[in-house]
Design a protein around this motif. Sequence first.
Motif, PDB file in Angstrom:
ATOM      1  N   MET A   1       0.833  -1.191   0.000  1.00 24.89           N
ATOM      2  CA  MET A   1       0.000   0.000   0.000  1.00 24.89           C
ATOM      3  C   MET A   1       0.870   1.244   0.000  1.00 24.89           C
ATOM      4  SD  MET A   1      -2.972  -0.829   2.780  1.00 24.89           S
ATOM      5  CE  MET A   1      -4.140  -2.170   2.541  1.00 24.89           C
ATOM      6  N   ASN A   2       0.359   2.358  -0.614  1.00 24.88           N
ATOM      7  CA  ASN A   2       1.076   3.616  -0.557  1.00 24.88           C
ATOM      8  C   ASN A   2       0.846   4.273   0.803  1.00 24.88           C
ATOM      9  OD1 ASN A   2      -1.488   4.757  -0.647  1.00 24.88           O
ATOM     10  ND2 ASN A   2      -1.403   5.014  -2.860  1.00 24.88           N
ATOM     11  N   ARG A   3       1.470   5.430   0.994  1.00 19.54           N
ATOM     12  CA  ARG A   3       1.420   6.045   2.317  1.00 19.54           C
ATOM     13  C   ARG A   3       0.014   6.508   2.690  1.00 19.54           C
ATOM     14  NH1 ARG A   3       6.108   7.037   4.931  1.00 19.54           N
ATOM     15  NH2 ARG A   3       8.048   6.764   3.762  1.00 19.54           N
ATOM     16  N   GLN A   6      -1.725   3.512   3.924  1.00 23.05           N
ATOM     17  CA  GLN A   6      -1.213   3.149   5.246  1.00 23.05           C
ATOM     18  C   GLN A   6      -1.798   4.064   6.315  1.00 23.05           C
ATOM     19  OE1 GLN A   6       3.014   3.349   4.836  1.00 23.05           O
ATOM     20  NE2 GLN A   6       3.134   1.611   3.441  1.00 23.05           N
ATOM     21  N   VAL A   9      -5.341   2.984   7.059  1.00 21.81           N
ATOM     22  CA  VAL A   9      -5.388   1.786   7.892  1.00 21.81           C
ATOM     23  C   VAL A   9      -5.025   2.129   9.339  1.00 21.81           C
ATOM     24  CG1 VAL A   9      -4.337  -0.455   8.299  1.00 21.81           C
ATOM     25  CG2 VAL A   9      -4.942   0.219   5.984  1.00 21.81           C
ATOM     26  N   LEU A  10      -3.999   2.946   9.534  1.00 28.63           N
ATOM     27  CA  LEU A  10      -3.628   3.361  10.891  1.00 28.63           C
ATOM     28  C   LEU A  10      -4.790   4.074  11.580  1.00 28.63           C
ATOM     29  CD1 LEU A  10       0.029   4.722  10.487  1.00 28.63           C
ATOM     30  CD2 LEU A  10      -0.700   2.755  11.842  1.00 28.63           C
ATOM     31  N   ALA A  49      -1.310   8.431  11.971  1.00 27.39           N
ATOM     32  CA  ALA A  49      -2.018   8.525  10.690  1.00 27.39           C
ATOM     33  C   ALA A  49      -2.077   9.965  10.206  1.00 27.39           C
ATOM     34  CB  ALA A  49      -3.429   7.953  10.833  1.00 27.39           C
ATOM     35  N   THR A  52       1.312  11.084   9.010  1.00 31.50           N
ATOM     36  CA  THR A  52       1.629  10.508   7.696  1.00 31.50           C
ATOM     37  C   THR A  52       0.967  11.299   6.579  1.00 31.50           C
ATOM     38  OG1 THR A  52       1.854   8.307   8.662  1.00 31.50           O
ATOM     39  CG2 THR A  52       1.496   8.427   6.287  1.00 31.50           C
ATOM     40  N   GLU A  82       0.309  -1.165  -6.329  1.00 33.65           N
ATOM     41  CA  GLU A  82       0.105  -2.327  -5.468  1.00 33.65           C
ATOM     42  C   GLU A  82      -1.133  -3.076  -5.920  1.00 33.65           C
ATOM     43  OE1 GLU A  82       0.019   0.775  -4.198  1.00 33.65           O
ATOM     44  OE2 GLU A  82       2.065   1.013  -3.477  1.00 33.65           O
ATOM     45  N   SER A  86      -4.563  -6.330  -1.720  1.00 35.63           N
ATOM     46  CA  SER A  86      -3.975  -5.956  -0.433  1.00 35.63           C
ATOM     47  C   SER A  86      -4.982  -5.227   0.455  1.00 35.63           C
ATOM     48  CB  SER A  86      -2.741  -5.075  -0.652  1.00 35.63           C
ATOM     49  OG  SER A  86      -3.095  -3.874  -1.314  1.00 35.63           O
ATOM     50  N   TRP A  87      -6.018  -4.646  -0.151  1.00 38.94           N
ATOM     51  CA  TRP A  87      -7.033  -3.958   0.640  1.00 38.94           C
ATOM     52  C   TRP A  87      -7.877  -4.921   1.454  1.00 38.94           C
ATOM     53  CZ3 TRP A  87      -7.287   0.976   1.904  1.00 38.94           C
ATOM     54  CH2 TRP A  87      -6.562   1.882   1.139  1.00 38.94           C
TER      55      TRP A  87
END
Length: 244
Positions: A1-3, A6, A9-10, A49, A52, A82, A86-87
Amino acid sequence: MNRQAQAAVLFLVGGAVLRAGFTDLYLRYVKAGLRPLLLVAGIVLIVAAIATVWYELRRHRASQENPPAREDHDRSSHAHREPLISWLLVLPLFALILVAPPALGSYSAMRTGTALQKPWGFPALPAGDSLQLSVVDYAGRAVYDHGRSLDGRRIKITGFVTLDGNGAPYLTRMVLNCCAADAQPVKIGLSGQIPPVMQPDTWLEVTGTYTSKQTKDPVNDGVIPFINISQARPVPAPHNEYEE
């Protein structure tokens, strides 16, 4: 995953942890004393998060002000693709947010040996006709203090019903050291005026007196004390179904 992903998700994880910590949901996962640490962890994840996202916005503005050469741009655009699968990693988060798992019950308890351990000491018990004790406190006093502080007292204990392979009933609570993953049962055998019908996972408040009767847990040979009950009534599951 890209930032950005990420960060999302965080944020979701932090939000789920905070939701659990601000409600009773956290009691299904960890012991009550860990609530402050859980709240701090949720806040740290959300702050991470946000940091980021802020970092990515700054980097995006900087790249607009100083665009990279075309060759470098093409290389970077291909380097950050990606797979969408992955999601799927996010799905457990929604389960954590939307679904409250049940507390461990009779199925786990009867496949695990009693975890009764000798306490450090036996504090004096309050006076009164009816003494409310936890499963762990009664079992510890019955086994390691030989019932000296219990003899002659009328005792009330709350737990859920478990039945062994022969149908013998026990009053049980799952005990946490840290979290639900390390939960282990402590069991008390029932004698005396036992209700004629006992369903596993039914919560009971039993009233009775100490008896020196004991048995061995068939799973680990741990000692299981008994209580001689004079009355038993079904009750709702308690606010916290685990003991510590």
